[in-house]
Design an enzyme around this catalytic site. Structure first.
Site, short mmCIF file in Angstrom:
data_model
loop_
_atom_site.label_atom_id
_atom_site.label_comp_id
_atom_site.label_asym_id
_atom_site.label_seq_id
_atom_site.Cartn_x
_atom_site.Cartn_y
_atom_site.Cartn_z
N LEU A 1 -39.08 4.62 2.41
CA LEU A 1 -39.39 5.77 1.56
C LEU A 1 -38.90 7.01 2.31
CD1 LEU A 1 -43.06 5.06 0.33
CD2 LEU A 1 -40.93 4.75 -0.93
N ASP A 2 -38.35 7.98 1.57
CA ASP A 2 -37.88 9.21 2.21
C ASP A 2 -39.03 9.86 2.98
OD1 ASP A 2 -35.54 8.68 0.89
OD2 ASP A 2 -35.89 10.14 -0.70
N LYS A 3 -38.66 10.69 3.94
CA LYS A 3 -39.66 11.35 4.78
C LYS A 3 -40.70 12.10 3.95
CE LYS A 3 -40.05 14.66 8.61
NZ LYS A 3 -39.32 15.55 9.54
#
Length: 246
Positions: free
Chosen positions: A102-104
Site C-alpha cells: 500500500l502506498d505510504k
C-alpha cells in the site's frame, strides 16, 4: 525439533538462554522437567512450557493489519518506518512480510505473513484476486466514469487496465468544489493504480483505504496501526478465495 530451536524461532530465548533455562529446571515437556535444551520434541503433540507458560509453536503466522498513513509496506528501510516496526517482538521473530504494498499515505487492510506460497497465490496476476478500496475523490464521479472503468482505463504510460467495478457512494459539493465517495474493485496491483486511474479521467484521489483483498475484509474494530491474527474462518475463506483447498 530441538527445544532451543523452537524457543529461538519464536523469539522467546536465544540458544544460550534456552540452555540456562533448562539447567534451572524452568523447561517442561508434558509436565516433566527437561534439563537438556537440545532435546527434540514434537511441536504438534508435545506440551512445552517455559517458566510455567505454555509455548505454542507454528510454522506460519497470518496477521491482519490496519495500516496507518506514513508507514511504508516493506520489511526494512534505513529512513522510513515500516509496517514491521508496528509488530511486537513475538511476531517479528517469524520474519513476516507484507503481501503486496500500500502506498505510504494509503490506509487499510494489509496482510502480513511468512507463508510465501499463500502470498504468491494472492499476488499472482493469473488469479485476478480482487482488491476493494474506499476512496474520496476531488471531482464529480458520474455514470460515465463507471462505464469507463468497466471497460478499462488507459493510464499515463499507455497501459490499459483490466475491467474494474466502480461504485458511487455519495457525491456532494465541498468547500473547494464537487467531491465524491466511491468504492473501487480492481484485480491488478499496478504502481499507484487507483490514483492513476482517477487521474486518467481528470480527477484526484484525496483519501484512499483498502477494505478487502480476496475474501478477506478489514476488521472495522481494528484502529489504525492495530493488528491481529486471522481467525480460522478468515483463513478458510482466504484459502478458498485463492483456489486453494487446504
Amino acid at each position: 525439533m530441538r527445544i532451543d530451536k523452537i524457543l529461538t524461532h519464536l523469539g522467546i530465548a536465544t540458544r544460550s538462554e534456552a540452555k540456562r533455562l533448562a539447567r534451572a529446571g524452568l523447561i517442561r515437556v508434558n509436565g516433566e522437567i527437561v534439563k537438556d535444551s537440545g532435546r527434540k520434541v514434537d511441536p504438534e503433540r508435545d506440551r512445552l512450557e517455559v517458566n510455567g507458560e505454555p509455548v505454542h509453536y507454528r510454522s506460519y503466522i497470518y496477521l491482519m493489519l490496519n495500516k496507518p498513513p506514513g508507514v511504508i509496506s516493506a520489511t526494512e528501510d534505513l529512513r522510513e518506518r515500516t509496517v514491521l516496526d508496528l509488530l511486537s517482538k513475538e511476531y517479528r521473530a517469524f520474519s513476516p512480510f507484507p503481501v503486496g504494498r500500500l502506498d505510504k499515505d494509503t490506509e487499510g487492510l494489509l496482510l502480513l505473513t511468512n507463508d510465501g506460497q499463500l502470498a504468491h497465490r494472492l499476488l499472482s496476476p493469473k488469479r485476478h484476486v480482487p482488491k476493494v478500496y474506499y476512496a474520496e475523490i476531488e471531482g464529480f464521479v458520474g455514470e460515465q466514469d463507471v462505464v469507463r472503468f468497466k471497460h478499462g482505463v488507459e493510464l499515463d504510460d499507455g497501459y490499459v487496465t483490466l475491467p474494474a467495478e466502480l461504485k458511487i457512494l455519495e457525491t456532494f459539493e465541498g468547500p473547494k468544489g464537487p467531491c465524491s465517495k466511491i468504492e473501487l474493485t480492481i484485480v491488478e496491483g499496478k504502481f499507484h493504480q487507483v490514483k492513476r486511474m482517477f487521474r486518467a479521467v481528470g480527477k484526484k484521489v484525496t483519501y484512499l483505504k483498502r477494505i478487502a483483498m480476496g475474501n478477506l475484509r478489514l476488521d472495522p474494530t481494528l484502529a489504525l496501526g492495530q493488528y491481529r491474527e486471522l481467525t480460522d474462518l478468515e483463513m478458510r475463506e482466504l484459502m478458498e478465495g485463492t483456489g486453494d483447498d487446504h
